[in-house]
Design a protein around this motif. Structure first.
Motif, mmCIF file in Angstrom:
data_model
loop_
_atom_site.group_PDB
_atom_site.id
_atom_site.type_symbol
_atom_site.label_atom_id
_atom_site.label_comp_id
_atom_site.label_asym_id
_atom_site.label_seq_id
_atom_site.Cartn_x
_atom_site.Cartn_y
_atom_site.Cartn_z
ATOM 1 N N GLU A 152 0.811 -1.229 -0.197
ATOM 2 C CA GLU A 152 0.190 0.426 -0.163
ATOM 3 C C GLU A 152 1.087 1.050 0.127
ATOM 4 O OE1 GLU A 152 -3.796 2.441 2.703
ATOM 5 O OE2 GLU A 152 -2.570 -0.123 3.309
ATOM 6 N N SER A 176 1.360 4.831 9.033
ATOM 7 C CA SER A 176 0.108 5.411 9.532
ATOM 8 C C SER A 176 1.455 5.773 10.898
ATOM 9 C CB SER A 176 -0.444 4.393 10.172
ATOM 10 O OG SER A 176 -0.439 3.470 10.803
ATOM 11 N N LYS A 229 -12.734 -2.901 -0.098
ATOM 12 C CA LYS A 229 -12.617 -2.901 1.606
ATOM 13 C C LYS A 229 -12.651 -0.948 0.683
ATOM 14 C CE LYS A 229 -9.271 -6.840 2.444
ATOM 15 N NZ LYS A 229 -8.424 -7.096 2.671
ATOM 16 N N GLU A 230 -12.556 -0.292 -0.262
ATOM 17 C CA GLU A 230 -12.583 0.958 -0.265
ATOM 18 C C GLU A 230 -13.443 1.597 0.033
ATOM 19 O OE1 GLU A 230 -10.587 1.769 -4.470
ATOM 20 O OE2 GLU A 230 -8.868 0.332 -3.427
ATOM 21 N N TRP A 231 -14.522 0.466 -0.520
ATOM 22 C CA TRP A 231 -16.220 1.337 -0.695
ATOM 23 C C TRP A 231 -15.987 1.335 0.994
ATOM 24 C CZ3 TRP A 231 -20.568 -1.611 0.442
ATOM 25 C CH2 TRP A 231 -21.916 -1.076 1.248
ATOM 26 N N ASN A 232 -15.644 0.583 1.822
ATOM 27 C CA ASN A 232 -16.437 -0.046 3.076
ATOM 28 C C ASN A 232 -15.532 1.345 3.643
ATOM 29 O OD1 ASN A 232 -17.335 -1.312 5.714
ATOM 30 N ND2 ASN A 232 -15.002 -1.531 5.699
ATOM 31 N N LYS A 233 -14.517 1.498 3.737
ATOM 32 C CA LYS A 233 -13.827 2.901 3.808
ATOM 33 C C LYS A 233 -14.861 3.682 3.804
ATOM 34 C CE LYS A 233 -9.579 4.495 4.869
ATOM 35 N NZ LYS A 233 -7.603 4.126 4.904
ATOM 36 N N GLU A 234 -14.812 4.278 2.814
ATOM 37 C CA GLU A 234 -15.733 5.685 2.353
ATOM 38 C C GLU A 234 -16.926 5.710 2.855
ATOM 39 O OE1 GLU A 234 -15.506 5.336 -1.503
ATOM 40 O OE2 GLU A 234 -12.729 5.832 -1.584
ATOM 41 N N GLY A 237 -17.003 3.934 6.903
ATOM 42 C CA GLY A 237 -15.313 5.094 7.772
ATOM 43 C C GLY A 237 -15.004 4.366 8.387
ATOM 44 N N THR A 238 -14.483 2.237 8.321
ATOM 45 C CA THR A 238 -14.326 1.476 8.429
ATOM 46 C C THR A 238 -13.748 0.751 7.347
ATOM 47 O OG1 THR A 238 -15.882 0.057 8.101
ATOM 48 C CG2 THR A 238 -15.557 0.685 10.729
ATOM 49 N N PHE A 239 -12.232 0.059 7.651
ATOM 50 C CA PHE A 239 -11.171 -0.490 7.170
ATOM 51 C C PHE A 239 -11.863 -2.433 7.046
ATOM 52 C CE2 PHE A 239 -8.112 -1.068 3.655
ATOM 53 C CZ PHE A 239 -7.414 -1.607 3.693
#
Length: 239
Positions: A152, A176, A229-234, A237-239
């Motif tokens: 990543e 991070s 995964k990307e959609w869930n984060k957007e 707000g979780t990954f």
């Protein structure tokens, strides 16, 4: 780096301004690191050089694997198994792996050859899937012997070839401040109640892969999981 010229790590160390750390058993993979950094070697063989980098620039250790795979499919089985073994020992440590895998993931990754790579692509795709690796893409030259950087990263650039028949790869990684454990894919029940779920799955599944058969399915599964995964984060707000 995999040297084309007569091995002289001291000369290259001076040229790149980085202390020489070590090489693999065949001497075809060299590792250099910034002064003040430490690199603990966990494993090295003819096909891989793996360890953990610690630096004042990063808050937590970074696992790095440099690869120079064998030319035959049967010999690469050992590499795929070692990658799976390494992935199982990381315990949430970020991992970047790259180099010359001597195979391709899609027919678009190679030009000028009529060789049937189907079976080898399946082996490679399965190893990537089992290790939960993600290809960040790249910019720069489209074809180079060492364009695969799996991490990543904010950006991967294929640089011009200079002293080797393998072009160097510059990976700019964003980490991070707090070490976060790696997570596998998990389908969330809350997704079912969202009206946008089916569109995300449909669009990801319909993306062309340039492959066929089992490899096509393998790549599509990976694409759907990545999109979710990307959609869930957007959205959540979780990954």
């Amino acid at each position: 780096m995999e040297p084309l010229t007569t091995p002289d790590p001291v000369r290259f160390s001076k040229a790149v301004g980085l202390p020489f750390i070590g090489s693999n058993t065949s001497g075809k993979i060299w590792l250099f690191a910034e002064e003040g950094s430490t690199f603990d070697v966990d494993w090295y063989s003819e096909q891989i050089f793996h360890g953990r980098l610690k630096s004042h620039r990063i808050a937590s250790p970074l696992a790095i694997s440099a690869v120079y795979a064998k030319c035959t499919r049967s010999e690469r089985y050992l590499l795929w198994d070692k990658m799976r073994e390494i992935a199982g020992t990381l315990e949430g440590i970020p991992w970047i792996i790259g180099g010359d895998f001597n195979t391709i993931l899609s027919h678009r990754d190679r030009t000028g050859s009529d060789t049937n790579w189907q079976a080898e692509m399946v082996n490679f795709a399965e190893a990537i899937e089992d290790c939960l690796l993600v290809d960040p893409g790249f910019d720069g030259a489209e074809f180079t012997w060492a364009k695969n950087g799996l991490f990543e990263a904010t950006r991967v650039t294929n640089l011009p070839r200079i002293a080797s028949d393998h072009g160097p790869v510059l990976a700019r990684c964003k980490m991070s401040d707090i070490a976060i454990g790696g997570k596998g894919f998990r389908f969330q029940n809350m997704w079912i109640r969202h009206e946008g779920l089916l569109a995300i799955v449909k669009n990801a599944w319909e993306e062309p892969t340039g492959a066929g058969g089992l490899l096509n399915i393998q790549i599509k599964h990976s694409g759907v999981k990545r999109a979710l995964k990307e959609w869930n984060k957007e959205v959540f707000g979780t990954f």
